[in-house]
Scaffold this active site. Structure first.
Site, PDB file in Angstrom:
ATOM      1  CB  SER A 153      -4.688  -1.904  12.857  1.00  0.00           C
ATOM      2  OG  SER A 153      -3.489  -1.171  12.999  1.00  0.00           O
ATOM      3  CE1 TYR A 166      -5.471  -0.630   8.042  1.00  0.00           C
ATOM      4  CE2 TYR A 166      -4.159   0.251   9.850  1.00  0.00           C
ATOM      5  CZ  TYR A 166      -4.610  -0.825   9.108  1.00  0.00           C
ATOM      6  OH  TYR A 166      -4.199  -2.098   9.429  1.00  0.00           O
ATOM      7  CE  LYS A 170      -7.741  -2.943   9.681  1.00  0.00           C
ATOM      8  NZ  LYS A 170      -8.353  -4.235   9.261  1.00  0.00           N
TER       9      LYS A 170
END
Length: 275
Positions: A153, A166, A170
């Protein structure tokens, strides 16, 4: 007519819905035989049915990628059903946002588990088959390029407020990608990652003010984006809009075809031109 992925066997985690589903449909349309995965049986079986209806081949492997033993079962489904394994797309995941002072250990560990540990386990489970197959193919003078595409991401490339968990996971998958490109180059495996920006899925198009949630292993996870925030986000994208799941799948497809046989260890940002 020969298709680019005829006779290839692909694993696509999290492919019952959203971007993963479109990746699976795209690979199948180009001739790959696909193992579909989802937490829930119904969407996984629907994707399988849609691929078969279009003339392709697919089978489901239902379950959470974070479960003990899942990785081995996932890989075995491909080998036992189709006799091989050529493409691995580590796509399964979700977000569970919070600012760092309010983020729980559970939130932190859940993101690392699904976005980093699960892909690692799948690659580890596939390593024996890949090593042995590459050795046989080299001895026969017929080397075969295999492909790994890890889904990252822009949060993992540039960071994003409210997503320490997150973003860290990632960023980690990008590190895993680069390490595996070096480890598996000798086996003719191309390992790359695609970092998505704003892609319009059921999770991003839901109005967050409606208190929408998804169930992940009994945990109710809030999803959605407020319309005003979504509008502002799209305004910062040079192409002027969020991407579609089909466009996201196209970026992954680029790393699966023979034209990318000399591309490895790369992180491709699929974000409509937004840095």
């Amino acid at each position: 007519m020969t298709r680019k992925l005829d006779n290839k066997v692909a694993l696509v985690s999290g492919s019952g819905r959203g971007i993963g589903r479109e990746i699976a449909l795209k690979l199948a349309a180009e001739g790959a035989r696909v193992v579909i995965n989802d937490l829930d049986a119904a969407p996984a079986q629907q994707t399988v049915a849609d691929i078969i209806a279009a003339g392709g081949q697919a089978v489901a492997c239902v379950g959470s990628v974070t479960e003990a033993g899942f990785a081995e079962r996932f890989v075995a489904t491909a080998i036992d059903t189709y006799g091989g394994l050529d493409i691995i797309v580590n796509n399964a995941g979700y977000t569970w946002d919070n600012v760092v002072q309010k983020m729980t250990d559970e939130q932190w560990e859940a993101m690392l588990a699904v976005h980093l540990t699960a892909p690692f386990r799948i690659l580890r489970a596939a390593s024996g088959f890949i090593r042995d197959a590459a050795k046989r193919e080299a001895e026969a003078g017929k080397p075969v390029h295999r492909k790994v595409v890890n889904i990252s991401s822009t949060s993992g490339v540039y960071g994003n407020a409210g997503q320490a968990n997150y973003a860290a996971a990632k960023a980690g998958i990008n590190g895993l990608t680069k390490a595996m490109a070096k480890e598996w180059g000798r086996y003719k495996v191309n390992v790359n990652s695609v970092a998505f920006g704003l892609i319009m899925t059921r999770l991003t198009e839901v109005d967050a003010s409606a208190d929408a949630k998804i169930d992940i292993a009994g945990q109710q996870i809030k999803v959605g984006v407020r319309p005003d925030i979504l509008k502002n986000a799209e305004a910062t994208i040079p192409l002027g809009r969020g991407g579609t799941p089909e466009e996201a799948a196209g970026a992954v497809y680029l790393f699966c075809i023979p034209e990318s046989d000399y591309v490895s260890g790369q992180v491709l940002v699929c974000g409509g031109g937004k840095p």
